[in-house]
Every structure is written in structure tokens, then in C-alpha cells.
Design a protein around this motif. Sequence first.
Motif, PDB file in Angstrom:
ATOM      1  N   HIS A   1       0.787  -1.200   0.190  1.00 13.16           N
ATOM      2  CA  HIS A   1      -0.144  -0.046  -0.042  1.00 13.16           C
ATOM      3  C   HIS A   1       1.084   1.274  -0.029  1.00 13.16           C
ATOM      4  O   HIS A   1       0.604   2.131  -0.669  1.00 13.16           O
ATOM      5  CB  HIS A   1      -0.982   0.048   1.176  1.00 13.16           C
ATOM      6  N   ALA A   2       2.193   1.249   0.719  1.00 12.96           N
ATOM      7  CA  ALA A   2       2.889   2.296   0.808  1.00 12.96           C
ATOM      8  C   ALA A   2       3.958   2.384  -0.464  1.00 12.96           C
ATOM      9  O   ALA A   2       4.676   3.281  -0.551  1.00 12.96           O
ATOM     10  CB  ALA A   2       3.750   2.182   2.084  1.00 12.96           C
ATOM     11  N   GLY A   3       3.589   1.415  -1.460  1.00 12.19           N
ATOM     12  CA  GLY A   3       4.655   1.380  -2.462  1.00 12.19           C
ATOM     13  C   GLY A   3       6.057   0.829  -2.118  1.00 12.19           C
ATOM     14  O   GLY A   3       6.938   0.987  -3.051  1.00 12.19           O
ATOM     15  N   TYR A   4       6.225  -0.025  -1.082  1.00 16.88           N
ATOM     16  CA  TYR A   4       7.533  -0.469  -0.901  1.00 16.88           C
ATOM     17  C   TYR A   4       7.724  -2.030  -1.088  1.00 16.88           C
ATOM     18  O   TYR A   4       6.737  -2.674  -0.852  1.00 16.88           O
ATOM     19  CB  TYR A   4       7.936  -0.235   0.615  1.00 16.88           C
ATOM     20  N   PRO A   5       8.861  -2.474  -1.214  1.00 17.62           N
ATOM     21  CA  PRO A   5       9.138  -4.068  -1.388  1.00 17.62           C
ATOM     22  C   PRO A   5       9.068  -4.380   0.010  1.00 17.62           C
ATOM     23  O   PRO A   5       9.274  -3.806   1.073  1.00 17.62           O
ATOM     24  CB  PRO A   5      10.405  -4.009  -2.186  1.00 17.62           C
ATOM     25  N   ALA A   6       8.764  -5.685   0.133  1.00 17.60           N
ATOM     26  CA  ALA A   6       8.873  -6.355   1.504  1.00 17.60           C
ATOM     27  C   ALA A   6       9.936  -7.417   1.227  1.00 17.60           C
ATOM     28  O   ALA A   6      10.139  -7.956   0.221  1.00 17.60           O
ATOM     29  CB  ALA A   6       7.536  -7.272   2.000  1.00 17.60           C
TER      30      ALA A   6
ATOM     31  N   VAL B   1      22.468 -17.713  -0.547  1.00 14.34           N
ATOM     32  CA  VAL B   1      23.702 -17.560  -0.097  1.00 14.34           C
ATOM     33  C   VAL B   1      24.069 -18.703   0.899  1.00 14.34           C
ATOM     34  O   VAL B   1      23.382 -19.099   1.713  1.00 14.34           O
ATOM     35  CB  VAL B   1      23.801 -16.277   0.699  1.00 14.34           C
ATOM     36  N   LEU B   2      25.335 -19.341   0.572  1.00  8.66           N
ATOM     37  CA  LEU B   2      25.825 -20.208   1.622  1.00  8.66           C
ATOM     38  C   LEU B   2      26.666 -19.497   2.688  1.00  8.66           C
ATOM     39  O   LEU B   2      27.488 -18.799   2.376  1.00  8.66           O
ATOM     40  CB  LEU B   2      26.637 -21.122   0.802  1.00  8.66           C
ATOM     41  N   LEU B   3      26.332 -19.404   3.934  1.00 10.26           N
ATOM     42  CA  LEU B   3      26.894 -18.559   4.606  1.00 10.26           C
ATOM     43  C   LEU B   3      28.432 -19.216   4.912  1.00 10.26           C
ATOM     44  O   LEU B   3      28.444 -20.414   5.084  1.00 10.26           O
ATOM     45  CB  LEU B   3      26.185 -18.664   6.096  1.00 10.26           C
ATOM     46  N   PRO B   4      29.257 -18.137   5.592  1.00 10.14           N
ATOM     47  CA  PRO B   4      30.497 -18.695   5.369  1.00 10.14           C
ATOM     48  C   PRO B   4      30.719 -19.651   6.746  1.00 10.14           C
ATOM     49  O   PRO B   4      29.738 -19.713   7.724  1.00 10.14           O
ATOM     50  CB  PRO B   4      31.326 -17.535   5.712  1.00 10.14           C
ATOM     51  N   GLY B   5      31.564 -20.347   6.788  1.00 10.58           N
ATOM     52  CA  GLY B   5      32.237 -21.210   7.697  1.00 10.58           C
ATOM     53  C   GLY B   5      31.140 -22.145   8.091  1.00 10.58           C
ATOM     54  O   GLY B   5      30.835 -22.735   9.139  1.00 10.58           O
ATOM     55  N   ASN B   6      31.031 -23.120   6.919  1.00  8.43           N
ATOM     56  CA  ASN B   6      30.102 -24.083   7.008  1.00  8.43           C
ATOM     57  C   ASN B   6      28.759 -24.034   7.390  1.00  8.43           C
ATOM     58  O   ASN B   6      27.993 -24.623   8.106  1.00  8.43           O
ATOM     59  CB  ASN B   6      30.882 -25.270   8.058  1.00  8.43           C
ATOM     60  N   GLY B   7      28.401 -22.752   6.902  1.00  8.17           N
ATOM     61  CA  GLY B   7      26.893 -22.378   7.492  1.00  8.17           C
ATOM     62  C   GLY B   7      25.811 -22.738   6.647  1.00  8.17           C
ATOM     63  O   GLY B   7      26.103 -23.418   5.648  1.00  8.17           O
ATOM     64  N   PRO B   8      24.352 -22.710   7.266  1.00  7.25           N
ATOM     65  CA  PRO B   8      23.389 -22.981   6.348  1.00  7.25           C
ATOM     66  C   PRO B   8      23.159 -22.209   5.028  1.00  7.25           C
ATOM     67  O   PRO B   8      23.637 -21.066   5.104  1.00  7.25           O
ATOM     68  CB  PRO B   8      22.068 -23.068   7.147  1.00  7.25           C
ATOM     69  N   HIS B   9      22.425 -22.414   4.180  1.00  5.11           N
ATOM     70  CA  HIS B   9      21.770 -21.993   2.808  1.00  5.11           C
ATOM     71  C   HIS B   9      20.840 -20.958   3.342  1.00  5.11           C
ATOM     72  O   HIS B   9      20.168 -21.324   4.358  1.00  5.11           O
ATOM     73  CB  HIS B   9      21.262 -22.868   1.820  1.00  5.11           C
ATOM     74  N   THR B  10      21.217 -19.920   2.943  1.00  7.21           N
ATOM     75  CA  THR B  10      20.106 -18.536   3.262  1.00  7.21           C
ATOM     76  C   THR B  10      19.415 -18.216   2.089  1.00  7.21           C
ATOM     77  O   THR B  10      20.425 -18.106   1.214  1.00  7.21           O
ATOM     78  CB  THR B  10      20.777 -17.664   4.176  1.00  7.21           C
ATOM     79  N   TRP B  11      18.106 -18.110   1.754  1.00 10.20           N
ATOM     80  CA  TRP B  11      17.549 -17.506   0.721  1.00 10.20           C
ATOM     81  C   TRP B  11      17.214 -16.112   1.098  1.00 10.20           C
ATOM     82  O   TRP B  11      16.435 -15.859   2.168  1.00 10.20           O
ATOM     83  CB  TRP B  11      16.060 -18.381   0.508  1.00 10.20           C
ATOM     84  N   CYS B  12      17.375 -15.027   0.309  1.00  9.63           N
ATOM     85  CA  CYS B  12      16.863 -13.913   0.281  1.00  9.63           C
ATOM     86  C   CYS B  12      15.563 -13.547  -0.631  1.00  9.63           C
ATOM     87  O   CYS B  12      15.738 -14.054  -1.861  1.00  9.63           O
ATOM     88  CB  CYS B  12      17.993 -12.743  -0.132  1.00  9.63           C
ATOM     89  N   MET B  13      14.569 -13.216  -0.061  1.00  3.40           N
ATOM     90  CA  MET B  13      13.396 -13.177  -1.022  1.00  3.40           C
ATOM     91  C   MET B  13      12.579 -11.713  -0.552  1.00  3.40           C
ATOM     92  O   MET B  13      12.864 -10.982   0.146  1.00  3.40           O
ATOM     93  CB  MET B  13      12.302 -14.076  -0.133  1.00  3.40           C
ATOM     94  N   ARG B  14      12.043 -11.529  -1.733  1.00  5.66           N
ATOM     95  CA  ARG B  14      11.222 -10.017  -1.890  1.00  5.66           C
ATOM     96  C   ARG B  14      10.076 -10.059  -2.296  1.00  5.66           C
ATOM     97  O   ARG B  14       9.813 -11.098  -3.251  1.00  5.66           O
ATOM     98  CB  ARG B  14      12.062  -8.857  -2.282  1.00  5.66           C
ATOM     99  N   LYS B  15       9.163  -9.277  -2.383  1.00  2.31           N
ATOM    100  CA  LYS B  15       7.674  -9.175  -2.802  1.00  2.31           C
ATOM    101  C   LYS B  15       7.764  -7.525  -3.057  1.00  2.31           C
ATOM    102  O   LYS B  15       7.582  -6.766  -2.423  1.00  2.31           O
ATOM    103  CB  LYS B  15       6.683  -9.593  -1.759  1.00  2.31           C
ATOM    104  N   ASP B  16       7.787  -7.261  -4.459  1.00  2.43           N
ATOM    105  CA  ASP B  16       7.740  -5.841  -5.030  1.00  2.43           C
ATOM    106  C   ASP B  16       5.965  -5.461  -5.187  1.00  2.43           C
ATOM    107  O   ASP B  16       5.291  -6.373  -5.239  1.00  2.43           O
ATOM    108  CB  ASP B  16       8.073  -5.829  -6.456  1.00  2.43           C
TER     109      ASP B  16
END
Length: 200
Positions: free
Chosen positions: A154-159, A183-198
Motif C-alpha cells: 500500500h505504501a509502495g515499498y518492497p517487502a 547464499v551459503l553462509l561462511p564457515g560451513n553455515g546453512p543455505h540462506t534464501w533472500c526473498m522479496r515481494k515488490d
Amino acid sequence: MTHHQDTSAVRPITDADIPTAVETLARAFADYPYTRHVVAEDDHEERIRRFQQLCLTRIGMVYGRVWVADAGRAVAVWTTPEQDPSPAFAEVGPLLGDLAGDRAVAYESAEQAVAPYRPQEPAWFLDTVGVTPEAQGQGLGSAVLLPGIEAAAHAGYPAYLETSSERNVKFYERLGFEVTAEVLLPGNGPHTWCMRKDPR
């Protein structure tokens, strides 16, 4: 009496909801890949509880917007472009570092790894969200997220959000989010997904 879940049960958080909301977040993150990676094993549950309490009470409730469903058994914490949360992060950052304990380096490097993929323009950031385990699968997660998603649009911003659970990726895709980076986090970290809704 039977407890019927309806969307009218979703509302902005009040101070009275804080204890339940903190408990919800602590339990929701009890065994989450990202927090396992960036928060010390020692006294892990208490560290997670305090971590979530800071995100809720010192960041979301002061610099953002927070909704609860079912009296705090679901909670969604956002930061918004209306207020710059930098002062809160500056203040709370060292406390979060302390809570990370012997995983502080992993915490720092995880933040640095995802930073380039975060929106540079104003956006609604999903800081944290949780549904208490026994209430999962009833639509509370979607219900508690919708007011923030709708307010951003409603405010015109991505989430924008990050998740380290592949199962969550599908859940967020159903809410209209798209994966923008993995993104595979450094130091044997977990996969992390970046997500957005425009905003449409």
C-alpha cells in the motif's frame, strides 16, 4: 469452548502480549539452522529467547510494526522505512554479539554475507516471525504476515526477508515472495534464501 481462528484475531501487539510473543519466538527458533549457526550452543535456548526479545521489544516495537495472532501465539516483527532502525541496531548490536557468544564471528560473517543482497532502497524488512509449534499448520503464519505485506504494498515499498529453511521458501512463495539470492553462509553455515515481494 472451541477456539475458532479468524483473521479478526490478528492485531497490533500490545505490551500485554510480549511474554507470550517472546515465548512463541523462542520456541519457533529453538532449532533453526541460522540461529544454530550464529548463536552459541551453551545455554542456547536462553540466548535465543533474549535475542528474540531484543528484536521484538527494542527494534520492532520501537522502530517498526509488530502484529500478533491468537494473543501472541503467532507474531511478525517488521522494520519499516518510516523510521530508520540504525540507532536501535547500533544500541542492540553489541548485545546481540554478546548473545552470539563464541559464535560472534559466525554472526558477523553471516551478516556480511547477506548484506549485498539486501534492498538498498527503502523496504519493509521482516525482522522475525514465529508461530508456536502446537499452533502451526492452521494458517496463523500467513494471517500474521498479511498486514505487513499489505501495508508495504500500500505504501509502495518492497517487502524483504531472509530464511534458512527450504520449507519456508515454499511458504513465502505462496505469499508472493520471490527468491532474489541464495547464499551459503561462511564457515560451513546453512543455505540462506533472500526473498522479496515488490509492490504491484
